[in-house]
Design a protein around this motif. Structure first.
Motif, PDB file in Angstrom:
ATOM      1  N   ALA A 109      25.091 -50.474  21.911  1.00 40.87           N
ATOM      2  CA  ALA A 109      26.305 -50.305  22.894  1.00 40.87           C
ATOM      3  C   ALA A 109      25.792 -50.712  24.372  1.00 40.87           C
ATOM      4  O   ALA A 109      26.530 -51.280  24.968  1.00 40.87           O
ATOM      5  N   LEU A 110      24.710 -50.460  24.706  1.00 37.60           N
ATOM      6  CA  LEU A 110      24.291 -51.135  26.070  1.00 37.60           C
ATOM      7  C   LEU A 110      24.034 -52.433  26.055  1.00 37.60           C
ATOM      8  O   LEU A 110      24.467 -53.028  27.214  1.00 37.60           O
ATOM      9  N   THR A 111      23.690 -53.024  24.957  1.00 39.38           N
ATOM     10  CA  THR A 111      23.522 -54.522  24.948  1.00 39.38           C
ATOM     11  C   THR A 111      24.845 -55.032  25.016  1.00 39.38           C
ATOM     12  O   THR A 111      25.274 -56.053  25.706  1.00 39.38           O
ATOM     13  N   SER A 112      26.104 -54.277  24.541  1.00 37.59           N
ATOM     14  CA  SER A 112      27.379 -54.864  24.322  1.00 37.59           C
ATOM     15  C   SER A 112      27.947 -54.762  25.926  1.00 37.59           C
ATOM     16  O   SER A 112      28.653 -55.720  26.424  1.00 37.59           O
ATOM     17  N   ALA A 113      27.712 -53.637  26.540  1.00 34.86           N
ATOM     18  CA  ALA A 113      28.030 -53.404  27.824  1.00 34.86           C
ATOM     19  C   ALA A 113      27.429 -54.522  28.926  1.00 34.86           C
ATOM     20  O   ALA A 113      28.215 -54.871  29.778  1.00 34.86           O
ATOM     21  N   ILE A 114      26.083 -54.711  28.686  1.00 33.01           N
ATOM     22  CA  ILE A 114      25.580 -55.703  29.598  1.00 33.01           C
ATOM     23  C   ILE A 114      26.349 -57.110  29.284  1.00 33.01           C
ATOM     24  O   ILE A 114      26.192 -57.949  30.284  1.00 33.01           O
TER      25      ILE A 114
END
Length: 238
Positions: A109-114
């Motif tokens: 999820a963090l990778t997608s947001a970044i």
């Protein structure tokens, strides 16, 4: 051989199912341990009974049975200990697996947001914000400036203020009325003295005159009256 293709692989058992199976085995071992403990106790009691009956062979036989049950019980203790260790290890693995899956999901999820946020765009946005804030500060400073170019010396203003205060104090002193200090009391006191002196003189005038045959006594009486008059006037402060 499967004529219609490869055989489907059986689904891997879940770790929770294996933990439940081990717990069932643990319960079975507990039941066997209790059963062997009862048999050991019964064999010991039977050996005592045969010993009281003087039946030595029977007593020794019961003791052998007791030793056999004790050996099997010790083996069960070892098996149960191994099962408990395995259950504990599997529970730890299952717990860690759940946490790892949660961490993995959070990382994705963090990778997608970044990916949705460009670092260059963020820097550009912050630069724009700082520039706008600086412009707002400059506008505020410009609006706070004094209108006009006349410069006034504060020292001159302080001197002028001091002069005004001194003038005001002098005007108040000149306008203050002259109040008589104890004027009323002095007038009342003087009036009382005059009245008292007049009363004394009136009493002396009304007194009968002494006979002429006794001039010395009359002179003495006059001196006495004068002394009394002086005493009264002194007490009145005349």
């Amino acid at each position: 051989m499967n004529l219609f293709g490869r055989a489907k692989k059986a689904p891997k058992p879940k770790i929770s199912e294996r933990i439940n199976e081990l717990k069932e085995a643990q319960e079975m071992l507990d039941k066997q341990e209790k059963h062997l403990e009862k048999q050991m106790d019964a064999a010991r009691k039977e050996a005592l009974k045969k010993s009281r009956q003087k039946n030595k062979k029977a007593a020794i036989f019961q003791l052998k049975r007791k030793k056999m049950f004790e050996k099997r019980l010790n083996q069960l203790y070892g098996q149960r200990e191994n099962v408990e260790r395995l259950i504990n290890a599997m529970e730890v693995v299952a717990f860690n697996k759940v946490n790892i899956e949660k961490l993995k999901a959070g990382k994705e999820a963090l990778t997608s947001a970044i990916k949705e946020v460009d670092v260059d765009n963020v820097n550009e946005l912050m630069d724009d914000i700082n520039e706008q804030v600086s412009m707002a500060d400059e506008i505020g400073e410009a609006m706070g400036q004094t209108v006009g170019s006349d410069e006034i010396d504060e020292e001159d203003l302080e001197k002028e203020l001091e002069e005004l205060q001194n003038e005001e104090m002098e005007a108040e002193m000149l306008q203050a009325p002259d109040l008589p200090i104890s004027e009323g009391k002095v007038e009342v006191k003087e009036s009382k003295k005059v009245e008292a002196k007049e009363d004394i003189l009136a009493e002396l005038a009304a007194a009968p005159a002494a006979p002429s045959a006794r001039p010395k006594k009359q002179k003495t009486e006059k001196k006495k009256q004068d002394a009394e008059l002086d005493a009264v006037t002194a007490s009145l402060g005349i």
